[in-house]
Every structure is written in structure tokens, then in C-alpha cells.
Write an enzyme that holds these catalytic residues in place. Structure first.
Site, PDB file in Angstrom:
ATOM      1  N   HIS A  62     -53.496   1.974 -27.242  1.00 26.08           N
ATOM      2  CA  HIS A  62     -52.699   3.104 -26.711  1.00 26.08           C
ATOM      3  C   HIS A  62     -52.024   3.756 -28.132  1.00 26.08           C
ATOM      4  O   HIS A  62     -52.246   5.136 -28.139  1.00 26.08           O
ATOM      5  CB  HIS A  62     -51.438   2.777 -25.828  1.00 26.08           C
ATOM      6  N   ARG A 109     -62.747   4.576 -23.628  1.00 26.93           N
ATOM      7  CA  ARG A 109     -63.117   3.236 -24.271  1.00 26.93           C
ATOM      8  C   ARG A 109     -64.687   3.076 -24.212  1.00 26.93           C
ATOM      9  O   ARG A 109     -65.413   2.805 -25.078  1.00 26.93           O
ATOM     10  CB  ARG A 109     -62.510   2.027 -23.986  1.00 26.93           C
TER      11      ARG A 109
END
Ligand code: PNS
Length: 182
Positions: free
Chosen positions: A19, A92
Site C-alpha cells: 500500500h 499486483r
């Protein structure tokens, strides 16, 4: 160039190095970035919203154009309310793509003026998720390189509440300990 205000919505339970990597990347391309924590009464989070907020505030204190807020309801409605014109989300791996595409298209349907921007975190975070961090921590694994130190400490405290007080000696005992030494 236009100064774009963007939101980075998520659960952040807990916030991870992935994050933080995305926040850093977002802060470089957006004029303003609001990290928006969803207050979701249906979920049973490990960390309360206030805890997640204070962790994220500490993690992002070095970025002038990043702030942390909480919201409930629709992401698009919150984005419009605060004058954001973009939603930042991380991808991702291919496995993220289907869900993220679905969400981006639904958000576009709900609010056509809002653009979703996908960014990829550094590859060393491509396997990292809050869910896995929680699981590894709960099972006693090492999470030191997965989350910032302050989050690792909070996780250790969640797993073993006694640790919260481990480094804090009460003043009375402290002075007695000092007396003993001399
Ligand atoms: O970190 P997460 O759990 O992947 O974040 C998901 C989040 C919070 C971005 C998503 O669940 C969301 O936007 N929830 C708010 C409600 C909403 O707008 N739902 C419609 C999404 S298409």
C-alpha cells in the site's frame, strides 16, 4: 498540467508495504491523494477504523499531498463529495485484474466522470496482501519485511496484548530499579 485530486480507497486491514509503495507512486503523479478507508460494518476487521487511520497517517506523514480519511457508502459518491476526479487502485498480478476491471467499470457506470487509474506496486510486493499478512501474523510468522515497523508492532500487540506494556515500566518500579543498581 492539471492538478488532479485522486482517492485511494481500500480496507487497509492492516496497511502493508505494498500500500505504501502505491501511495508513494500516486503522490508523484496526482496533485492530491486521499487515502480513503472504508468503514464497513459488515466486515469483522482485525483493526478498528481509528487504528487503521492512525497507522496510515503515521506512514504517510512524509508526503505533503497525501491525507487519510474514512468513508462509508459508495466509493464514487465519496469521491464526488470531496471533489476527486480519479480513483487509484493497485494491480499486483493478473489475478487482481478481473475483480478490479469489474469494479472500475461498475464505478464508471455509476459515475462516468470518475476515472480509475491502475498502478503496479514494486514487484517485491506482488504477492503481498493484508489478508496474508494477518494470517502470517496470527500464526506467529515473521512479518517484518511485509509491513512498516509501526504496523508490525501493532500486529504483535494484537496477537499478544501483554506486549503493549512490555517496554513501559511504571514510574515507581523504574525508580526502585535505578536505586538497586547504584
Ligand atoms: O482493499 P479492498 O478491500 O480491496 O477495497 C475494496 C473497496 C473498499 C475499494 C471496495 O469494496 C469499495 O469501493 N467499496 C465501497 C462500496 C462500493 O462503492 N461498492 C461498489 C464497488 S463497484
Amino acid at each position: 498540467m492539471k492538478r488532479i485530486k485522486a482517492i485511494y480507497p481500500g480496507s487497509f486491514d492492516p496497511p502493508t508495504n505494498g500500500h505504501l509503495d502505491l501511495i508513494e507512486r500516486g503522490s508523484k503523479i496526482f496533485g492530491e491523494l486521499v487515502v480513503a478507508i472504508l468503514r464497513n460494518p459488515e466486515k469483522d476487521p482485525l483493526f478498528g477504523v481509528a487504528e487503521r487511520r492512525s497507522m496510515l497517517e503515521a506512514m504517510t506523514s512524509g508526503f505533503d499531498n497525501v491525507s487519510v480519511e474514512t468513508f462509508d457508502g459508495l466509493t464514487v459518491e465519496y469521491a464526488v463529495t470531496i471533489g476527486a476526479s480519479a480513483v487509484l487502485r493497485g494491480i499486483r498480478a493478473i489475478s487482481d485484474y478481473e475483480y478490479e476491471l469489474q469494479m472500475a467499470l461498475m464505478n464508471r457506470k455509476l459515475q462516468p466522470s470518475l476515472e480509475t487509474i491502475f498502478m503496479m506496486p514494486a514487484e517485491q510486493y506482488s504477492y503481498l496482501s493484508s489478508r496474508l499478512v494477518r494470517e502470517v501474523a496470527q500464526l506467529g510468522g515473521n512479518i517484518d519485511s511485509l509491513v512498516p515497523e509501526l504496523v508490525a508492532q501493532k500486529l504483535r500487540e494484537k496477537m499478544d496484548p501483554a506486549l503493549k506494556f512490555a517496554n513501559v515500566e511504571p514510574p515507581a518500579r523504574q525508580s526502585r530499579a535505578r536505586k538497586k543498581k547504584s
